[in-house]
Design a protein around this motif. Structure first.
Motif, PDB file in Angstrom:
ATOM      1  N   LEU A  86     -27.310  24.187  38.410  1.00  0.00           N
ATOM      2  CA  LEU A  86     -28.450  25.036  38.024  1.00  0.00           C
ATOM      3  C   LEU A  86     -27.612  26.420  37.457  1.00  0.00           C
ATOM      4  O   LEU A  86     -27.888  27.048  36.376  1.00  0.00           O
ATOM      5  CB  LEU A  86     -29.476  25.319  38.891  1.00  0.00           C
ATOM      6  N   THR A 113     -25.287  25.261  34.306  1.00  0.00           N
ATOM      7  CA  THR A 113     -26.224  25.347  33.217  1.00  0.00           C
ATOM      8  C   THR A 113     -26.466  26.601  32.815  1.00  0.00           C
ATOM      9  O   THR A 113     -26.498  27.027  31.442  1.00  0.00           O
ATOM     10  CB  THR A 113     -27.268  24.434  33.367  1.00  0.00           C
ATOM     11  N   ALA A 114     -26.749  27.665  33.841  1.00  0.00           N
ATOM     12  CA  ALA A 114     -27.110  28.885  33.294  1.00  0.00           C
ATOM     13  C   ALA A 114     -26.126  29.804  32.724  1.00  0.00           C
ATOM     14  O   ALA A 114     -26.222  30.527  31.610  1.00  0.00           O
ATOM     15  CB  ALA A 114     -27.806  29.623  34.522  1.00  0.00           C
ATOM     16  N   GLY A 163     -25.631  31.205  28.966  1.00  0.00           N
ATOM     17  CA  GLY A 163     -25.184  32.348  28.702  1.00  0.00           C
ATOM     18  C   GLY A 163     -24.220  32.485  27.544  1.00  0.00           C
ATOM     19  O   GLY A 163     -23.907  33.495  26.700  1.00  0.00           O
TER      20      GLY A 163
END
Length: 343
Positions: A215, A218-219, A223
């Motif tokens: 998570l 991937t974030a 970005g």
């Protein structure tokens, strides 16, 4: 010649999310004790809040769903999503559509750590001994590849690929040597099965760390979607638009390698997922990483849940290592892609 029309992006995401839900439902329902799909959802809703569904099933079925099959399906989704996202990012970083998360040598480093624990029967950290040793091996491989790939303070794509491939070969040989020189057939069998990839015996305690890593990773990749898109246009074009290509590539290479190391530490080596699915996603939604990364995560989750379901059921009660199935699917695709690139 006009470009091929694609489906609306929201429709693609909704379809992929539905695919994940369907795959997860079958993944939880199938097994030595078959549980109807409606009952699966009833148990899950009841587990969330007792008022959402009446408990009309035997308690043993709730235990099977919530404590045995659900953590395994969730880990499949996490591993599939992480490998797919990491593969897409890596293909942009090295500007090579044949790049795969296993390319970095990180998975081979994890294999050495895991095989050492299995062969030497190390239990210093209890159930976490194997994933912790695998992650340490992956981290050591990452550091070695990082320094081998740097030249004059810069990291070139060619040196990165060569260092990763060389490190993978050396560490794979070390892991194989440890396996063949072990005098305990049971330990040898356990090590071989781990190296082939699999998610048997998953519990809730091993789900949270890789889930958090995927998570967060991937974030971060979402970005930096714009710099990733710039790299697809070429290093010179990206540098002309203000991107410090070498620093950005080093930072993202480290992030992707840490994601892969965390994943491989709990799943073993599962190849080709990060090679195949990014190409399928680009056909569906295009190459823009802002759109492609969420789609890759969903498709990767659905794919590995389905592959794990096949691994559990094709030769039941025996279980096929899921890495074998992904290789059987990915190998022919890799050869087709290589021939297509050559043409």
């Amino acid at each position: 010649m006009p470009g091929r029309r694609r489906l609306p992006y929201a429709l693609v995401l909704a379809g992929l999310a539905a695919l994940v839900a369907v795959a997860a439902t079958f993944g939880i329902a199938a097994g030595s004790v078959t549980i109807p799909a409606g009952e699966v959802w009833g148990i899950l809703l009841h587990h969330l809040h007792p008022a959402l569904a009446d408990a009309t099933w035997p308690p043993v079925r709730e235990t099977i769903v919530t404590d045995v099959r659900l953590p395994r399906v969730l880990l499949c989704a996490v591993v599939g999503a992480g490998l797919s996202v990491a593969g897409m990012a890596l293909q942009a970083l090295v500007r090579n559509p044949l790049a795969d998360p296993m390319l970095l040598g990180v998975s081979s480093g994890a294999s050495v750590g895991a095989v050492l624990v299995l062969v030497l029967n190390v239990t210093l950290f209890g159930a976490f001994s194997l994933p912790l040793a695998a992650f340490c091996g992956a981290l050591a491989a990452l550091v070695a590849v990082y320094f081998l790939a740097r030249s004059g303070g810069r990291m070139t794509t060619v040196r990165l690929v060569l260092a990763g491939v060389a490190m993978a070969e050396v560490l794979s040989a070390v892991a194989s040597f440890l396996v063949v020189t072990s005098n305990d057939p049971h330990k040898t069998q356990s090590a071989l099965r781990w190296m082939l990839g699999g998610l048997a015996g998953t519990t809730w305690t091993v789900v949270w760390i890789p889930a958090a890593a995927v998570l967060l990773g991937t974030a971060v990749l979402l970005g930096v979607s714009r710099p990733l898109n710039l790299l697809l246009a070429g290093e010179e074009a990206a540098a002309a638009l203000g991107l410090d290509v070498h620093r950005f590539r080093a930072a993202l290479f480290t992030l992707v390698a840490l994601m892969i190391g965390t994943i491989v530490a709990v799943s073993g080596q599962i190849g080709f997922v990060g090679l195949i699915l990014p190409h399928v996603v680009r056909l569906l939604v295009g190459a823009d990483h802002r759109r492609a990364l969420p789609a890759a995560a969903l498709l990767g989750a659905a794919f590995l849940i389905a592959a794990d379901l096949a691994a559990r059921t094709l030769m039941s009660p025996e279980e096929i290592p899921v890495g074998i199935l992904t290789a059987l699917v990915g190998g022919p695709f890799f050869l087709w892609l290589m021939r297509r690139r050559a043409r």
